[in-house]
Design a protein around this motif. Structure first.
Motif, PDB file in Angstrom:
ATOM      1  N   ASN A  78      24.122 122.605  72.188  1.00 21.46           N
ATOM      2  CA  ASN A  78      24.831 121.987  71.145  1.00 21.46           C
ATOM      3  C   ASN A  78      25.973 122.693  70.772  1.00 21.46           C
ATOM      4  O   ASN A  78      25.769 123.652  70.131  1.00 21.46           O
ATOM      5  CB  ASN A  78      23.857 121.509  70.277  1.00 21.46           C
ATOM      6  N   GLU A  79      27.076 122.303  71.346  1.00 19.37           N
ATOM      7  CA  GLU A  79      28.559 123.071  70.979  1.00 19.37           C
ATOM      8  C   GLU A  79      28.766 122.933  69.310  1.00 19.37           C
ATOM      9  O   GLU A  79      29.048 123.650  68.826  1.00 19.37           O
ATOM     10  CB  GLU A  79      29.771 122.401  71.774  1.00 19.37           C
ATOM     11  N   GLU A  80      28.437 121.791  68.850  1.00 19.85           N
ATOM     12  CA  GLU A  80      28.823 121.337  67.422  1.00 19.85           C
ATOM     13  C   GLU A  80      27.959 122.281  66.363  1.00 19.85           C
ATOM     14  O   GLU A  80      28.403 122.799  65.531  1.00 19.85           O
ATOM     15  CB  GLU A  80      28.513 120.140  67.279  1.00 19.85           C
ATOM     16  N   TRP A  81      26.669 122.395  66.747  1.00 19.33           N
ATOM     17  CA  TRP A  81      25.747 123.196  65.941  1.00 19.33           C
ATOM     18  C   TRP A  81      25.781 124.688  66.486  1.00 19.33           C
ATOM     19  O   TRP A  81      24.890 125.556  65.793  1.00 19.33           O
ATOM     20  CB  TRP A  81      24.305 122.783  65.973  1.00 19.33           C
ATOM     21  N   ALA A  82      26.285 125.001  67.893  1.00 19.31           N
ATOM     22  CA  ALA A  82      26.035 126.375  68.254  1.00 19.31           C
ATOM     23  C   ALA A  82      24.712 126.875  68.542  1.00 19.31           C
ATOM     24  O   ALA A  82      24.379 128.065  68.104  1.00 19.31           O
ATOM     25  CB  ALA A  82      26.839 127.508  67.432  1.00 19.31           C
TER      26      ALA A  82
END
Length: 192
Positions: free
Chosen positions: A83-87
């Motif tokens: 999940n790139e948004e939440w890293a």
């Protein structure tokens, strides 16, 4: 067999004859005679060192090969559900271990539904790497209300069929402003 030879040579071939000679022929004091009986231990040192050096070398080579094999398997780390948004990654596979993170679903539902669906997420993630709930060895269960533990325990009994992982239950104030009541993280062992 090694012990038999070392005893026969060192004790009966060296220590006992020296003690007998010290007692009967040389008329030595009791302490000297007693010291002579302990000489067999000193006489064994070169023999024992040679014997165990070979065994030690073999064991060290076997250990080195095992470590090399383990390191080769750990070199490849796979990440799933990134999940790139939440890293973060939903599951990370490193060697024989899989680390599952943030197993959550149905955030606005009642506690029992959230718990059941969190374990559904865990099963789905484990299936990505060919594992099942039986492979889970440790879980961290996060609750908004710690008194909801019996709800989670009932679901665990139904899903794990007596093969329970080690577990830690923690109460936390989730950063979520909605109705998140339960989250579970886990470590699974593939044993491959």
């Amino acid at each position: 067999m090694f012990d038999l030879y070392s005893l026969a040579v060192c004790m009966w071939g060296i220590a006992v004859p020296l003690a007998a000679a010290g007692t009967f022929l040389l008329d030595r004091p009791l302490l000297v005679v007693h010291a002579c009986t302990g000489l067999d231990e000193v006489g064994k040192i070169p023999w024992v060192m040679g014997h165990y050096r070979k065994r030690f070398r073999r064991n060290m080579e076997a250990l080195e090969n095992m470590i090399k094999k383990e390191c080769r398997s750990m070199k490849e780390i796979k990440r799933y559900e990134v999940n790139e948004e939440w890293a973060h990654s939903g599951i990370v596979q490193a060697g024989d271990y899989c680390f599952l993170n943030y197993c959550v679903r149905n955030i606005d539902g009642p506690i029992e539904r959230q718990v059941r669906e969190a374990f559904d997420v865990m099963e789905e993630r484990l299936a990505l790497v060919g594992l099942t709930l039986e492979h889970v060895v440790q879980m961290n269960c996060l609750f908004k209300n710690i008194w909801d533990i019996p709800v989670m325990e009932q679901v665990v009994k139904e899903r794990f069929h007596g093969k329970y992982p080690a577990r830690k239950s923690i109460q936390t104030e989730f950063a979520d402003h909605g109705g998140l009541l339960f989250q579970v993280d886990a470590i699974a062992y593939s044993g491959k």
